[in-house]
Write an enzyme that holds these catalytic residues in place. Structure first.
Site, PDB file in Angstrom:
ATOM      1  N   HIS A 230       0.847  -1.189   0.000  1.00 40.35           N
ATOM      2  CA  HIS A 230       0.000   0.000   0.000  1.00 40.35           C
ATOM      3  C   HIS A 230       0.875   1.228   0.000  1.00 40.35           C
ATOM      4  O   HIS A 230       1.940   1.232   0.614  1.00 40.35           O
ATOM      5  CB  HIS A 230      -0.919   0.011   1.230  1.00 40.35           C
TER       6      HIS A 230
ATOM      7  N   ASP B  90      -8.064  -4.779  -0.533  1.00 42.89           N
ATOM      8  CA  ASP B  90      -8.584  -5.327  -1.786  1.00 42.89           C
ATOM      9  C   ASP B  90      -8.248  -6.787  -1.984  1.00 42.89           C
ATOM     10  O   ASP B  90      -8.850  -7.454  -2.827  1.00 42.89           O
ATOM     11  CB  ASP B  90      -8.108  -4.481  -2.966  1.00 42.89           C
TER      12      ASP B  90
HETATM   13  N1  CMC Z   1       4.291  -7.319  -5.315  1.00 45.48           N
HETATM   14  C1  CMC Z   1       5.638  -7.390  -5.392  1.00 45.48           C
HETATM   15  N2  CMC Z   1       6.471  -6.381  -5.035  1.00 45.48           N
HETATM   16  C2  CMC Z   1       5.904  -5.247  -4.614  1.00 45.48           C
HETATM   17  C3  CMC Z   1       4.502  -5.086  -4.522  1.00 45.48           C
HETATM   18  C4  CMC Z   1       3.690  -6.190  -4.880  1.00 45.48           C
HETATM   19  N3  CMC Z   1       2.355  -6.100  -4.800  1.00 45.48           N
HETATM   20  N4  CMC Z   1       4.218  -3.851  -4.073  1.00 45.48           N
HETATM   21  C5  CMC Z   1       5.407  -3.245  -3.888  1.00 45.48           C
HETATM   22  N5  CMC Z   1       6.419  -4.082  -4.201  1.00 45.48           N
HETATM   23  C6  CMC Z   1       7.868  -3.820  -4.077  1.00 45.48           C
HETATM   24  C7  CMC Z   1       8.358  -2.885  -5.172  1.00 45.48           C
HETATM   25  O1  CMC Z   1       8.802  -3.612  -6.299  1.00 45.48           O
HETATM   26  C8  CMC Z   1       9.479  -2.182  -4.449  1.00 45.48           C
HETATM   27  O2  CMC Z   1      10.583  -3.060  -4.385  1.00 45.48           O
HETATM   28  P1  CMC Z   1      12.090  -2.464  -4.383  1.00 45.48           P
HETATM   29  O3  CMC Z   1      12.195  -1.622  -3.156  1.00 45.48           O
HETATM   30  O4  CMC Z   1      12.961  -3.685  -4.346  1.00 45.48           O
HETATM   31  O5  CMC Z   1      12.212  -1.674  -5.647  1.00 45.48           O
HETATM   32  C9  CMC Z   1       8.954  -2.019  -3.028  1.00 45.48           C
HETATM   33  O6  CMC Z   1       8.039  -3.111  -2.845  1.00 45.48           O
HETATM   34  C10 CMC Z   1       8.219  -0.699  -2.780  1.00 45.48           C
HETATM   35  O7  CMC Z   1       7.237  -0.557  -3.807  1.00 45.48           O
HETATM   36  P2  CMC Z   1       6.615   0.827  -4.317  1.00 45.48           P
HETATM   37  O8  CMC Z   1       6.113   0.652  -5.703  1.00 45.48           O
HETATM   38  O9  CMC Z   1       7.603   1.917  -4.063  1.00 45.48           O
HETATM   39  O10 CMC Z   1       5.419   1.025  -3.358  1.00 45.48           O
HETATM   40  P3  CMC Z   1       4.377   2.130  -3.552  1.00 45.48           P
HETATM   41  O11 CMC Z   1       4.053   2.616  -2.195  1.00 45.48           O
HETATM   42  O12 CMC Z   1       4.776   3.153  -4.536  1.00 45.48           O
HETATM   43  O13 CMC Z   1       3.169   1.348  -4.242  1.00 45.48           O
HETATM   44  C11 CMC Z   1       1.238   0.035  -4.518  1.00 45.48           C
HETATM   45  C12 CMC Z   1       2.047   0.926  -3.566  1.00 45.48           C
HETATM   46  C13 CMC Z   1      -0.113  -0.221  -3.845  1.00 45.48           C
HETATM   47  C14 CMC Z   1       0.997   0.752  -5.850  1.00 45.48           C
HETATM   48  C15 CMC Z   1       2.020  -1.283  -4.740  1.00 45.48           C
HETATM   49  O14 CMC Z   1       2.282  -1.918  -3.511  1.00 45.48           O
HETATM   50  C16 CMC Z   1       1.288  -2.231  -5.693  1.00 45.48           C
HETATM   51  O15 CMC Z   1       1.447  -2.112  -6.903  1.00 45.48           O
HETATM   52  N6  CMC Z   1       0.469  -3.207  -5.123  1.00 45.48           N
HETATM   53  C17 CMC Z   1      -0.316  -4.079  -5.943  1.00 45.48           C
HETATM   54  C18 CMC Z   1      -1.586  -3.346  -6.381  1.00 45.48           C
HETATM   55  C19 CMC Z   1      -2.581  -3.208  -5.254  1.00 45.48           C
HETATM   56  O16 CMC Z   1      -2.867  -4.137  -4.522  1.00 45.48           O
HETATM   57  N7  CMC Z   1      -3.148  -1.996  -5.130  1.00 45.48           N
HETATM   58  C20 CMC Z   1      -4.232  -1.720  -4.159  1.00 45.48           C
HETATM   59  C21 CMC Z   1      -3.890  -0.737  -3.142  1.00 45.48           C
HETATM   60  S1  CMC Z   1      -5.148  -0.692  -1.847  1.00 45.48           S
HETATM   61  C22 CMC Z   1      -6.475   0.079  -2.608  1.00 45.48           C
HETATM   62  C23 CMC Z   1      -6.462   1.516  -2.425  1.00 45.48           C
HETATM   63  O17 CMC Z   1      -6.473   1.986  -1.272  1.00 45.48           O
HETATM   64  O18 CMC Z   1      -6.472   2.210  -3.477  1.00 45.48           O
END
Ligand code: CMC
Length: 421
Positions: free
Chosen positions: A306, A363
């Site tokens: 998240h 989700d």
């Molecule tokens: N699976 C695998 N790796 C992940 C995931 C995941 N679902 N989410 C984050 N990571 C890794 C990412 O690759 C990164 O790794 P590294 O540090 O080695 O580069 C690290 O964790 C941090 O990721 P980030 O992209 O900087 O995290 P963020 O805060 O920008 O993104 C997110 C948050 C929700 C977009 C992301 O976790 C994601 O894509 N999750 C899957 C989609 C999802 O479930 N979204 C629903 C969110 S809840 C609904 C809402 O409130 O809108």
């Protein structure tokens, strides 16, 4: 503690006021940054940017806290109905019995949409994604109700809000029924707000629709859990569109589009699609865990991680329990859901996910419940939109009442310098 933050640039010192929220969150007020220094800030994705002051929702991602107008999400889910939470978000306090009855009456009176909206609905192909249809119909409401909202008039504001609270569930049900090829349903005003949503979605012309209290309770919780989440992508969209003085319906329609994406509201659909793909591939969860960890593979575990919650998602804790209750009560034995359990267990014990503080988010479980309730996968994000509606309305009203300036970020231009043809 100093009430200013100092910035040194080209040997000159500039001071910017420190501002503090009611829960001691601190920020630097940089409204005068460009005028004083000629500089702008650079913050793609706005991870460090506060776009507004807001009284509606407090979220602490480190401690896993989510509160609406001071009430914890746990308390609200246990003791309030979705309509009470909607009232709280929009009008600032939980309703008295009289206020709730009045709201119900007003919503019931407005629970019709112009029949000509059906013409717009008819023109969509059946294969259209429900979120696209819903965004169009919501925007279409503006055409059928064109009077502008006078934000200085409590009466005008209330009228627009009630209209949307009443008509949006009809639009979501019509969207669902169009895609399914079912006749359109109308509201049954003898039912409660949430019961009526279930009735409009699922009542078939040739059968009675028996309301199951477990299903209604789970739906109520799901809608409350999604009701607001401060300045997320779709809510920021609603506020920024509204800041141009676009109307409530147009602003909410933009919010629906923003919610559609897989990284936001579309994640619940993404979860079930991912689980289905794992099953189709033979059910080897470990293989997909490796793919999620492989930096050369774009695959991510949907429903994990998240943007704000970095320890746990408090909504996920509540909904995980509701998911278990629903699966038990409805005696569901679904191979897809068994894969979900396996994946959850593996990820929670895997150092990649532990180190990055990636936990199942709301989700992950909401998709599981929707599936158990028989809601088609492509409708999941529409259900999210139904829940988020009061949050969008509350945030739009707050923004308009505060008379916030039009949202207009700047950029660092990196293109070609001046040239001639
Ligand atoms: N699976 C695998 N790796 C992940 C995931 C995941 N679902 N989410 C984050 N990571 C890794 C990412 O690759 C990164 O790794 P590294 O540090 O080695 O580069 C690290 O964790 C941090 O990721 P980030 O992209 O900087 O995290 P963020 O805060 O920008 O993104 C997110 C948050 C929700 C977009 C992301 O976790 C994601 O894509 N999750 C899957 C989609 C999802 O479930 N979204 C629903 C969110 S809840 C609904 C809402 O409130 O809108």
């Amino acid at each position: 503690m100093s009430d200013f933050v100092k910035l040194t640039y080209q040997n000159k010192e500039f001071e910017f006021p420190l501002i503090q929220g009611s829960e001691n969150e601190k920020g630097i007020d940089i409204k005068s940054l460009r005028a004083q220094t000629g500089l702008i800030t650079f913050d793609p994705g706005y991870k460090n940017t506060g776009s507004c002051k807001s009284n509606i929702t407090y979220l602490n991602g480190e401690e896993g806290i989510l509160r609406h107008r001071g009430y914890s999400i746990e308390d609200l889910c246990e003791k309030a109905s979705f309509l009470e939470v909607a009232f709280l978000l929009i009008f600032g306090e939980l309703p008295t019995e009289k206020e709730l009855n009045l709201l119900n009456e007003e919503i019931k009176k407005d629970s019709l949409v112009d029949e000509d909206l059906k013409l717009i609905l008819k023109s969509f192909p059946k294969a259209a994604h429900p979120m696209g249809i819903l965004a169009s119909l919501t925007s279409g409401l503006t055409a059928f109700n064109p009077s502008t909202v006078n934000i200085d008039s409590e009466e005008d504001m209330r009228e627009a809000i009630i209209m949307l609270m009443a008509k949006f569930p009809i639009l979501t049900s019509w969207t669902h029924r169009k895609v399914k090829g079912l006749p359109l349903n109308y509201a049954n005003i003898s039912l409660s707000y949430v019961e009526n949503i279930a009735h409009m979605l699922f009542k078939l012309p040739h059968q009675d629709y028996i309301l199951n209290p477990i299903v209604i309770d789970a739906l109520n919780k799901l809608l409350i859990l999604h009701a607001d989440h401060e300045q997320n992508c779709s809510t920021s969209t609603v506020r920024i569109v509204g800041s141009s003085e676009a109307g409530l319906f147009a602003s909410v329609s933009a919010g629906v589009s923003a919610l559609w994406g897989r990284l936001h509201g579309g994640a619940n659909q993404g979860v079930i699609e991912m689980l289905t793909a794992i099953k189709r591939d033979g059910g080897d969860t470990k293989k997909f865990m490796s793919r999620a960890k492989d930096k050369n593979d774009p695959f991510r575990l949907m429903g994990f991680g998240h943007r704000v919650y970095k320890n746990f998602d408090p909504r996920a804790r509540i909904i995980k329990k509701a998911a278990n209750d629903v699966l038990k009560e409805l005696k569901i034995n679904d191979p897809i859901l068994n894969i979900a359990k396996k994946l959850e267990e593996e990820a929670l014990n895997d150092s990649y996910f532990i180190d990055r503080k990636l936990y199942p988010n709301v989700d992950f479980y909401s998709g599981i419940i929707y599936r158990a309730l028989g809601i088609p996968t492509e409708m999941f994000t529409v259900m999210f939109a139904l829940g988020r509606l009061p949050g969008w309305i509350a945030q739009w009203s707050e923004m308009r009442k505060n008379i916030e300036p039009i949202g207009r970020p700047r950029q660092i231009y990196t293109g070609e310098k001046f040239r001639t043809i």
